[in-house]
Design a protein around this motif. Sequence first.
Motif, PDB file in Angstrom:
ATOM      1  N   THR A 115     -15.605  22.762 -65.628  1.00  0.00           N
ATOM      2  CA  THR A 115     -15.391  24.221 -65.906  1.00  0.00           C
ATOM      3  C   THR A 115     -16.295  24.790 -67.048  1.00  0.00           C
ATOM      4  OG1 THR A 115     -13.419  23.950 -67.475  1.00  0.00           O
ATOM      5  CG2 THR A 115     -12.880  23.933 -65.099  1.00  0.00           C
ATOM      6  N   ALA A 116     -16.227  26.017 -67.040  1.00  0.00           N
ATOM      7  CA  ALA A 116     -17.146  26.690 -68.124  1.00  0.00           C
ATOM      8  C   ALA A 116     -16.627  26.537 -69.595  1.00  0.00           C
ATOM      9  CB  ALA A 116     -17.293  28.244 -67.831  1.00  0.00           C
ATOM     10  N   SER A 117     -15.162  26.207 -69.560  1.00  0.00           N
ATOM     11  CA  SER A 117     -14.660  25.868 -70.938  1.00  0.00           C
ATOM     12  C   SER A 117     -14.934  24.759 -71.424  1.00  0.00           C
ATOM     13  CB  SER A 117     -13.042  26.164 -70.746  1.00  0.00           C
ATOM     14  OG  SER A 117     -12.500  25.602 -69.858  1.00  0.00           O
ATOM     15  N   ASP A 118     -15.008  23.854 -70.278  1.00  0.00           N
ATOM     16  CA  ASP A 118     -15.220  22.408 -70.547  1.00  0.00           C
ATOM     17  C   ASP A 118     -16.698  22.291 -71.233  1.00  0.00           C
ATOM     18  OD1 ASP A 118     -13.044  21.172 -69.789  1.00  0.00           O
ATOM     19  OD2 ASP A 118     -13.737  20.590 -67.687  1.00  0.00           O
ATOM     20  N   ALA A 119     -17.820  23.112 -70.428  1.00  0.00           N
ATOM     21  CA  ALA A 119     -19.149  22.862 -71.037  1.00  0.00           C
ATOM     22  C   ALA A 119     -19.273  23.631 -72.298  1.00  0.00           C
ATOM     23  CB  ALA A 119     -20.041  23.876 -70.014  1.00  0.00           C
ATOM     24  N   GLU A 120     -18.397  24.499 -72.643  1.00  0.00           N
ATOM     25  CA  GLU A 120     -18.256  25.298 -74.053  1.00  0.00           C
ATOM     26  C   GLU A 120     -17.846  24.173 -74.952  1.00  0.00           C
ATOM     27  OE1 GLU A 120     -19.745  27.933 -76.458  1.00  0.00           O
ATOM     28  OE2 GLU A 120     -19.871  28.039 -74.302  1.00  0.00           O
ATOM     29  N   LYS A 121     -16.840  23.525 -74.578  1.00  0.00           N
ATOM     30  CA  LYS A 121     -16.255  22.570 -75.658  1.00  0.00           C
ATOM     31  C   LYS A 121     -17.210  21.276 -75.902  1.00  0.00           C
ATOM     32  CE  LYS A 121     -12.508  19.001 -76.131  1.00  0.00           C
ATOM     33  NZ  LYS A 121     -13.444  17.957 -76.698  1.00  0.00           N
ATOM     34  N   TYR A 122     -17.667  20.804 -74.906  1.00  0.00           N
ATOM     35  CA  TYR A 122     -19.062  20.101 -75.184  1.00  0.00           C
ATOM     36  C   TYR A 122     -20.064  20.171 -75.950  1.00  0.00           C
ATOM     37  CZ  TYR A 122     -16.824  16.484 -72.132  1.00  0.00           C
ATOM     38  OH  TYR A 122     -16.067  15.551 -71.437  1.00  0.00           O
ATOM     39  N   PHE A 123     -20.588  21.568 -75.757  1.00  0.00           N
ATOM     40  CA  PHE A 123     -21.614  22.363 -76.536  1.00  0.00           C
ATOM     41  C   PHE A 123     -21.141  22.461 -77.988  1.00  0.00           C
ATOM     42  CE2 PHE A 123     -23.504  26.389 -77.792  1.00  0.00           C
ATOM     43  CZ  PHE A 123     -24.862  25.941 -78.104  1.00  0.00           C
ATOM     44  N   GLU A 124     -19.987  22.702 -78.413  1.00  0.00           N
ATOM     45  CA  GLU A 124     -19.512  22.771 -79.821  1.00  0.00           C
ATOM     46  C   GLU A 124     -19.433  21.515 -80.175  1.00  0.00           C
ATOM     47  OE1 GLU A 124     -18.867  25.584 -81.598  1.00  0.00           O
ATOM     48  OE2 GLU A 124     -19.663  26.679 -79.795  1.00  0.00           O
ATOM     49  N   ASP A 125     -19.002  20.339 -79.450  1.00  0.00           N
ATOM     50  CA  ASP A 125     -18.840  18.998 -79.948  1.00  0.00           C
ATOM     51  C   ASP A 125     -20.180  18.365 -80.316  1.00  0.00           C
ATOM     52  OD1 ASP A 125     -16.041  18.846 -79.594  1.00  0.00           O
ATOM     53  OD2 ASP A 125     -16.088  17.895 -77.785  1.00  0.00           O
ATOM     54  N   TYR A 126     -20.922  18.799 -79.677  1.00  0.00           N
ATOM     55  CA  TYR A 126     -22.401  18.244 -79.933  1.00  0.00           C
ATOM     56  C   TYR A 126     -22.945  18.960 -81.114  1.00  0.00           C
ATOM     57  CZ  TYR A 126     -23.611  16.070 -75.430  1.00  0.00           C
ATOM     58  OH  TYR A 126     -23.610  15.070 -74.441  1.00  0.00           O
ATOM     59  N   LYS A 127     -22.606  20.176 -81.384  1.00  0.00           N
ATOM     60  CA  LYS A 127     -23.092  21.113 -82.649  1.00  0.00           C
ATOM     61  C   LYS A 127     -22.524  20.400 -83.777  1.00  0.00           C
ATOM     62  CE  LYS A 127     -22.229  25.376 -81.499  1.00  0.00           C
ATOM     63  NZ  LYS A 127     -22.605  26.944 -81.575  1.00  0.00           N
ATOM     64  N   ASP A 128     -21.079  19.743 -83.699  1.00  0.00           N
ATOM     65  CA  ASP A 128     -20.299  19.168 -84.807  1.00  0.00           C
ATOM     66  C   ASP A 128     -20.960  17.879 -84.989  1.00  0.00           C
ATOM     67  OD1 ASP A 128     -18.616  21.364 -84.949  1.00  0.00           O
ATOM     68  OD2 ASP A 128     -16.985  20.521 -83.699  1.00  0.00           O
ATOM     69  N   SER A 129     -21.271  17.067 -84.040  1.00  0.00           N
ATOM     70  CA  SER A 129     -21.961  15.836 -84.113  1.00  0.00           C
ATOM     71  C   SER A 129     -22.965  15.873 -84.985  1.00  0.00           C
ATOM     72  CB  SER A 129     -21.988  15.190 -82.787  1.00  0.00           C
ATOM     73  OG  SER A 129     -20.745  15.068 -82.312  1.00  0.00           O
ATOM     74  N   ILE A 130     -23.889  17.032 -84.537  1.00  0.00           N
ATOM     75  CA  ILE A 130     -25.198  17.115 -85.246  1.00  0.00           C
ATOM     76  C   ILE A 130     -25.084  17.313 -87.119  1.00  0.00           C
ATOM     77  CG2 ILE A 130     -27.257  18.434 -85.568  1.00  0.00           C
ATOM     78  CD1 ILE A 130     -27.261  18.821 -82.518  1.00  0.00           C
ATOM     79  N   THR A 131     -23.903  18.424 -87.377  1.00  0.00           N
ATOM     80  CA  THR A 131     -23.809  18.633 -88.442  1.00  0.00           C
ATOM     81  C   THR A 131     -23.147  17.410 -89.339  1.00  0.00           C
ATOM     82  OG1 THR A 131     -23.141  21.002 -87.746  1.00  0.00           O
ATOM     83  CG2 THR A 131     -22.269  20.028 -89.964  1.00  0.00           C
ATOM     84  N   ALA A 132     -22.367  16.367 -88.603  1.00  0.00           N
ATOM     85  CA  ALA A 132     -21.950  15.192 -89.170  1.00  0.00           C
ATOM     86  C   ALA A 132     -22.880  14.264 -89.548  1.00  0.00           C
ATOM     87  CB  ALA A 132     -20.894  14.576 -88.232  1.00  0.00           C
ATOM     88  N   LEU A 133     -24.163  14.478 -88.978  1.00  0.00           N
ATOM     89  CA  LEU A 133     -25.046  13.455 -89.505  1.00  0.00           C
ATOM     90  C   LEU A 133     -25.936  13.897 -90.352  1.00  0.00           C
ATOM     91  CD1 LEU A 133     -25.877  12.302 -85.696  1.00  0.00           C
ATOM     92  CD2 LEU A 133     -24.480  11.309 -87.287  1.00  0.00           C
TER      93      LEU A 133
END
Length: 292
Positions: free
Chosen positions: A67-85
Motif C-alpha cells: 500500500t502507499a502507507s507501506d511505501a511511506e513507512k519504508y521510506f521513513e525507515d530508510y531515512k532513519d537508518s541513514i541517520t543512524a549511521l
Amino acid sequence: SRAQLLKDMVGRLGEPVVRKSVKQAMGVLGEQFILGKSIKQAVIRAGRKENSSYLYSYDMLGEAAKTASDAEKYFEDYKDSITALIDINSKEELLQRPGISIKLSALHPRYEMSQYDSCVTDISAKVLTLVRLAQDANITVTLDAEEADRLELSLAIFSKVFSEPDIHEWGGFGLAVQAYQKRASFVIDHLEKLALDYDSKILLRLVKGAYWDTEVKESQVMGYDDYPVFTRKFNTDLSYLACVEKIAKAQGAFYGQFATHNAHTVAAVLEIYGERRDFEFQCLHGMGRSLY
C-alpha cells in the motif's frame, strides 16, 4: 517418511514442547543471520569485537510495499537508518564507511512494468532524497536487484538518479547485478557506457542471484519459451566470472563489489585483478566467515 517421523515426535513430546523448541531454533537462526531487529541493534552488534573487521551495508528484511502507507513507512525507515549511521567511522573515507542497501519495491506499492511512468517518477524522487541524505552522511547507497521483470525499471530509476550532477560526481551510488540472469553481461555494458558518459564511477555489487526458484516457476506458469536465468549452477558460475572480467577491464567505470561465499570464485577474482585492489569482497552476515 519425514512427515510421519515428525508426527510421531509431536505425539510423543506434545505439541506445546515442539512449538517451543521450533521457536527457540528460529531464534538461534535469527541471531546467526540477522544483525538486529532495528538499525540501532544492528549497529551495536556490528561494533562488537567479532564483527569489527567487517564493513556493513545495511538492508531491511521483508521489504515489499503493498500500500502507499507501506511505501511511506519504508521510506521513513530508510531515512532513519541513514541517520543512524552518520557517526560510524566518521573520519574514514567513503569506501571505508558503512552503507545502506535499498529495495525499490519497498518504495512503491505497484513496482511493475504496467506502472512504468509513475514508478520511475515517484521512486526516482524518493531514491534521490535518500541518496542526497546518504551523501551528507558520507555513506554509500546500493540499489538491490529484484526479479527479472523489474530489471528495466531498476535501470531506468538508477540512470535517472545517477544523471544528477551532484550524484555521479560523488561516487557513492551503485546497484547490484545478478550473474544468473542471462542479461547480466549486457547490463554491465550498459552501466559502463553510463559511467563513461558522465566520466564517473559506479559501485557495482555482483551477486549470483536469489530468486532462481521464482524465476523458473513464473516462466513455466506463463508458458514462456525460455527462462530469464541460467538453469544450471555451473553456467551461473561461469557468467559470474565473465562479468568479473568485464568489470575489471572497465577500470574507469566501476568499483567492483564481489558478493560470494565460493572459494573458487574468490580465488578467480584475485587472479583476474592481479596486483590491483580497486575492489572488495562481500558476504552475507553469518555466512562465509571461515573463508573471509
